[in-house]
Design an enzyme around this catalytic site. Structure first.
Site, short mmCIF file in Angstrom:
data_model
loop_
_atom_site.label_atom_id
_atom_site.label_comp_id
_atom_site.label_asym_id
_atom_site.label_seq_id
_atom_site.Cartn_x
_atom_site.Cartn_y
_atom_site.Cartn_z
N GLU A 72 67.54 -33.89 40.19
CA GLU A 72 66.28 -34.56 40.46
C GLU A 72 66.03 -35.77 39.56
O GLU A 72 65.16 -36.59 39.85
CB GLU A 72 65.12 -33.58 40.31
CG GLU A 72 65.04 -32.51 41.38
CD GLU A 72 64.65 -33.07 42.74
OE1 GLU A 72 64.15 -34.21 42.80
OE2 GLU A 72 64.86 -32.38 43.75
N GLU A 98 81.27 -15.97 34.77
CA GLU A 98 80.38 -16.14 33.62
C GLU A 98 80.98 -15.57 32.33
O GLU A 98 80.52 -15.88 31.24
CB GLU A 98 79.02 -15.51 33.88
CG GLU A 98 78.96 -14.00 33.83
CD GLU A 98 77.54 -13.48 33.94
OE1 GLU A 98 77.20 -12.58 33.15
OE2 GLU A 98 76.78 -13.96 34.80
#
Length: 306
Positions: free
Chosen positions: A88, A119
Site C-alpha cells: 500500500e 516458517e
C-alpha cells in the site's frame, strides 16, 4: 526437556483461552458477540505500547532519510499482513517499490495458501535478505505473534550482524525476538477466542501496528500534509478525483482549476500545489520535489511566506 522446549511448552499453554471453552456450543449470535468482545480489547493493549511504537517510527524514519529501506519479515498471517502494508505504500505515499518491502516465509505462494513448514527455515530468510542486498542503512521489522518463529528470528539476527536497524513486533507480550531486536513493540492481546488462531486478535493488532508504523514514518518523511495524501498516485478515476479534492482543499480553488494544474504534472498533488502556491511552472515544481524528497510541504511553501 531443553530450555527451548520449555519455552515452547509455556507459550502453547498460554494460548488456551479459559473463557471460551464452550465456544462451539454457543448460539451463533453469542459466538459473534464473543469474538467482537475480544476484538474490542486489542486497541487497549496497543495503547500500552504507544511510546515504543513512536520511538521505532522516529528511528526508522531517520534510516530512510539517509537512503535506507524498510523490510518487513514474517511467516503465515504475520507475513501476509506485512505484504499488505508494504504494497500500500507506493500508491498511498508515492514511494518507490524498493523503499518498503516485505519478506514472507514461502514467498508469493504463501500469500494464497498456507506453507506452514517454511516458517521453521532460518536459511530461507537470510537468503532472501541477501538477494535483496540488505545493508547497514536498512531496517528490518520482524513480525511474530509469539516472538519465536525461526524464519523471523533469523531475519532479525542477520540484520543485526550487518548493523541494520531491527524492530520486533509481537502480540503476546515480549518473546525471544524482543530480546534480539534493537526496538521491541510487544503488546499482549491475550489468548484468542479460538485458541492458538493468531489470525484473529493478534492479526488485528499486527495490522494496526503496521498501519501506525508506515503512516507515521511517511509523515516524518514529509509525505503527508495535514491529513492529506499529497503524494498519492492517481491511478484510477476515484484517485483522480481525490487528487483534485486534495489540491482544491490545500489551495482553496475549485476542482476544475485543480484538475488543470494536475494535468501539467501527471496528476501529482504536491507538484500541483507548489505550482499554484509558489506561482511556478511544472518543471520548477518537479525539480523542487526531486531535490527535496523528504521535505514537508509546509517547509516547501515557506518561500511563499518569506
Amino acid at each position: 526437556m531443553s530450555l527451548a522446549e520449555n519455552t515452547l511448552s509455556d507459550c502453547l499453554q498460554n494460548e488456551f483461552n479459559q473463557e471460551t471453552l464452550q465456544f462451539s456450543r454457543l448460539e451463533t449470535l453469542a459466538m459473534v458477540s464473543a469474538i467482537n468482545q475480544a476484538d474490542g480489547t486489542v486497541a487497549g493493549a496497543i495503547q500500552t505500547v504507544l511510546p515504543a511504537i513512536a520511538e521505532a517510527v522516529d528511528a526508522i524514519a531517520e534510516r530512510l532519510k539517509q537512503g535506507g529501506r524498510l523490510f518487513y519479515a514474517g511467516a503465515g498471517t504475520s507475513g501476509r499482513l506485512a505484504v499488505l502494508d508494504s504494497a500500500e505504500c507506493p500508491p498511498t505515499f508515492g514511494t518507490a517499490p524498493e523503499m518498503v518491502q516485505s519478506i514472507i516465509a514461502g514467498g508469493q505462494e504463501a500469500m494464497l495458501k498456507a506453507v506452514e513448514n517454511i516458517e521453521d527455515s532460518t536459511q530461507a530468510a537470510i537468503d532472501e535478505l541477501i538477494k535483496r542486498g540488505l545493508c547497514e542503512k536498512d531496517v528490518v521489522v520482524g513480525i511474530a505473534a509469539s516472538g519465536r518463529t525461526p524464519f523471523t528470528l533469523a531475519a532479525i539476527d542477520y540484520a543485526n550482524q550487518l548493523g541494520a536497524l531491527t524492530v520486533a513486533i509481537t502480540t503476546r507480550g515480549r518473546g525471544l525476538i524482543s530480546e534480539v531486536a534493537r526496538f521491541a513493540i510487544a503488546p499482549d492481546v491475550g489468548p484468542e477466542v479460538l485458541s492458538g488462531s493468531t489470525r484473529m486478535k493478534s492479526g488485528t493488532a499486527q495490522k494496526m501496528i503496521l498501519g501506525m508504523l508506515s503512516t507515521c514514518v511517511m509523515g516524518r518523511l514529509g509525505r503527508i500534509h495535514t491529513n492529506l495524501m499529497v503524494d498519492v498516485v492517481a491511478s484510477n478515476i476515484k484517485l483522480l478525483r481525490r487528487a483534485e479534492r486534495i489540491v482544491g482543499e490545500v489551495c482553496m480553488i475549485d476542482t476544475q482549476t485543480a484538475a488543470n494544474l494536475l494535468k501539467q504534472v501527471d496528476y501529482h498533488p504536491r507538484r500541483a500545489i507548489l505550482m499554484h502556491e509558489l506561482n511556478i511552472n511544472a518543471q520548477q515544481a518537479t525539480d523542487i520535489v526531486s531535490q527535496h524528497p523528504h521535505t514537508a510541504l509546509d517547509d516547501m511553501l515557506k518561500t511563499k511566506q518569506s
